[in-house]
Design an enzyme around this catalytic site. Structure first.
Site, mmCIF file in Angstrom:
data_model
loop_
_atom_site.group_PDB
_atom_site.id
_atom_site.type_symbol
_atom_site.label_atom_id
_atom_site.label_comp_id
_atom_site.label_asym_id
_atom_site.label_seq_id
_atom_site.Cartn_x
_atom_site.Cartn_y
_atom_site.Cartn_z
ATOM 1 N N HIS A 49 27.094 38.380 36.145
ATOM 2 C CA HIS A 49 26.658 38.224 37.527
ATOM 3 C C HIS A 49 25.788 39.409 37.968
ATOM 4 O O HIS A 49 25.578 39.646 39.146
ATOM 5 C CB HIS A 49 27.864 38.086 38.453
ATOM 6 C CG HIS A 49 28.613 36.813 38.237
ATOM 7 N ND1 HIS A 49 29.350 36.579 37.097
ATOM 8 C CD2 HIS A 49 28.724 35.684 38.992
ATOM 9 C CE1 HIS A 49 29.903 35.375 37.168
ATOM 10 N NE2 HIS A 49 29.530 34.813 38.290
ATOM 11 N N ASP A 178 39.157 40.126 42.040
ATOM 12 C CA ASP A 178 37.964 39.273 42.045
ATOM 13 C C ASP A 178 38.164 38.224 40.959
ATOM 14 O O ASP A 178 38.107 38.532 39.770
ATOM 15 C CB ASP A 178 36.715 40.113 41.759
ATOM 16 C CG ASP A 178 35.444 39.282 41.669
ATOM 17 O OD1 ASP A 178 35.476 38.091 42.034
ATOM 18 O OD2 ASP A 178 34.413 39.833 41.221
ATOM 19 N N MET A 179 38.428 36.997 41.364
ATOM 20 C CA MET A 179 38.737 35.974 40.367
ATOM 21 C C MET A 179 38.151 34.626 40.753
ATOM 22 O O MET A 179 38.083 34.270 41.923
ATOM 23 C CB MET A 179 40.249 35.818 40.211
ATOM 24 C CG MET A 179 40.998 35.558 41.497
ATOM 25 S SD MET A 179 42.776 35.387 41.239
ATOM 26 C CE MET A 179 42.927 33.599 41.281
ATOM 27 N N TRP A 230 47.533 22.609 37.391
ATOM 28 C CA TRP A 230 47.546 21.805 38.622
ATOM 29 C C TRP A 230 47.576 22.688 39.873
ATOM 30 O O TRP A 230 47.071 22.299 40.916
ATOM 31 C CB TRP A 230 48.741 20.841 38.622
ATOM 32 C CG TRP A 230 50.061 21.485 38.299
ATOM 33 C CD1 TRP A 230 50.935 22.048 39.156
ATOM 34 C CD2 TRP A 230 50.621 21.638 36.987
ATOM 35 N NE1 TRP A 230 52.025 22.549 38.491
ATOM 36 C CE2 TRP A 230 51.864 22.304 37.142
ATOM 37 C CE3 TRP A 230 50.216 21.261 35.706
ATOM 38 C CZ2 TRP A 230 52.701 22.612 36.065
ATOM 39 C CZ3 TRP A 230 51.037 21.574 34.637
ATOM 40 C CH2 TRP A 230 52.270 22.238 34.818
ATOM 41 N N LYS A 231 48.169 23.897 39.760
ATOM 42 C CA LYS A 231 48.216 24.795 40.918
ATOM 43 C C LYS A 231 46.816 25.310 41.262
ATOM 44 O O LYS A 231 46.429 25.372 42.429
ATOM 45 C CB LYS A 231 49.156 25.964 40.635
ATOM 46 C CG LYS A 231 50.604 25.538 40.434
ATOM 47 C CD LYS A 231 51.504 26.721 40.113
ATOM 48 C CE LYS A 231 52.937 26.256 39.876
ATOM 49 N NZ LYS A 231 53.849 27.378 39.552
ATOM 50 N N GLY A 309 40.997 46.001 39.848
ATOM 51 C CA GLY A 309 39.909 46.909 40.185
ATOM 52 C C GLY A 309 39.924 48.201 39.387
ATOM 53 O O GLY A 309 38.922 48.927 39.357
#
Length: 337
Positions: A49, A178-179, A230-231, A309
């Site tokens: 990114h 950050d995910m 599924w969560k 982090g």
């Protein structure tokens, strides 16, 4: 593919990118900000990114999907809550501006929320988490995306991997989660693909509906696997609902009707913890949690436990000293844009 790597000093990368963005008619202020953020993302080790995403970004500019002259404007306000319209400007500029606005609202009201519609990819969401933490604020930020995961049990991608960020300011190192809601972001999958490597864990389904570690097959099917199965599927849907409702913008469904990912919706929430007037207690509580998890025995002797982090800070310091590792092919592509 040429996998040779170069080490590029951050100052050089930022200068090259600043010149590039000026070439494509961005204002000096925007060019400088975008160059800084793309470089910072690369310093942090999120090359998918950062520098690796520059060429695709310029392609969006060439196709008119990113409006060079536009930026986010406030559409309506409700006290500490505001709606903004990104006018399809560069996502980095819009996100940075809306993060700053959420911080300003938090400093006035204790909490601030800015919901943004009609914007473009913000690149690394974690950058804005660090932005809030450096300002002394807790941040909760998220975005919707194009559909790139099937809802649990489905065959076709109908939900996004909607990145989710939580940041907490801390004197001895900010905490920044950050995910993506997919096991791997598609930028990270693309990074493995460029290196010709397999993923360390299954990251999506192939054309035969089988979980796979092959990035080529996942990029071909565009079907990532959600975290927690599924969560994660349910969490993705709820984040899309919140981003759409709060911004009055486009949902993942609406984004799916377009040829490219554009017009996405984002939310920036900031909380000013200084309102509680107990900073020393806050630091003590955070350190207590971090120390407790740091001190666990690891399964492998060579492993180490990190808080969210922490590794980013280590990678950043390393890249500042020795230079940012960049694929020679990608660097040459950027130079020739």
């Amino acid at each position: 593919m040429n996998n040779n790597q170069l080490l590029i000093l951050s100052e050089k990368m930022q200068d090259v990118l600043n010149t590039l963005f000026l070439k494509y008619k961005f204002s000096e202020e925007k060019a400088q900000l975008m160059a800084e953020i793309f470089t910072e993302n690369s310093l942090a080790g999120v090359y998918s990114h950062g520098i690796n995403r520059v060429a695709p970004f310029i392609q969006f500019v060439k196709e008119g999907l990113v409006n060079v002259d536009a930026e986010a404007e406030k559409a309506s306000t409700f006290g500490s809550i505001e709606r903004w319209d990104g006018n399809f400007g560069p996502g980095i500029v819009n996100a940075s501006k809306c993060t700053n606005r959420a911080i300003e609202l938090a400093k006035v009201h204790g909490m601030g929320l800015v919901a943004l519609r009609n914007t473009n990819h913000w690149m690394r969401g974690g950058y804005y988490g660090w932005q809030t933490a450096k300002a002394g604020c807790i941040g909760i930020l998220f975005t919707n995306t194009l559909p790139n995961m099937p809802p649990w049990g489905g065959k076709e991608s109908r939900i996004g991997n909607n990145p989710f960020i939580i940041s907490i300011p801390r004197a001895n190192g900010h905490v920044v989660l950050d995910m993506a809601i997919s096991q791997f972001s598609f930028g990270k999958i693309n990074e493995y693909q460029q290196k010709g490597e397999q993923l360390p864990f299954p990251g999506g389904w192939d054309e035969n509906d089988t979980l796979t570690t092959d990035p080529e097959k996942i990029m071909s099917s565009l079907r990532g696997v959600p975290i927690g199965y599924w969560k994660g599927s349910a969490l993705s849907m709820v984040l899309d609902m919140l981003a759409t409702l709060l911004s009055a913008g486009d949902s993942t469904f609406k984004i799916s009707q377009k040829e490219q990912e554009t017009g996405i919706s984002q939310v920036f929430i900031c909380i000013d913890p200084e309102r509680f007037n107990d900073k020393n207690i806050q630091e003590k509580l955070l350190n207590e949690i971090i120390d407790y998890t740091h001190n666990v025995e690891t399964m492998q002797p060579s492993d180490k436990i990190y808080y969210p982090g922490e590794r980013t800070s280590i990678t950043r310091e390393k890249n500042l000293k020795q230079g940012i590792p960049v694929s020679e092919e990608i660097w040459n592509t950027v130079i020739n844009l």
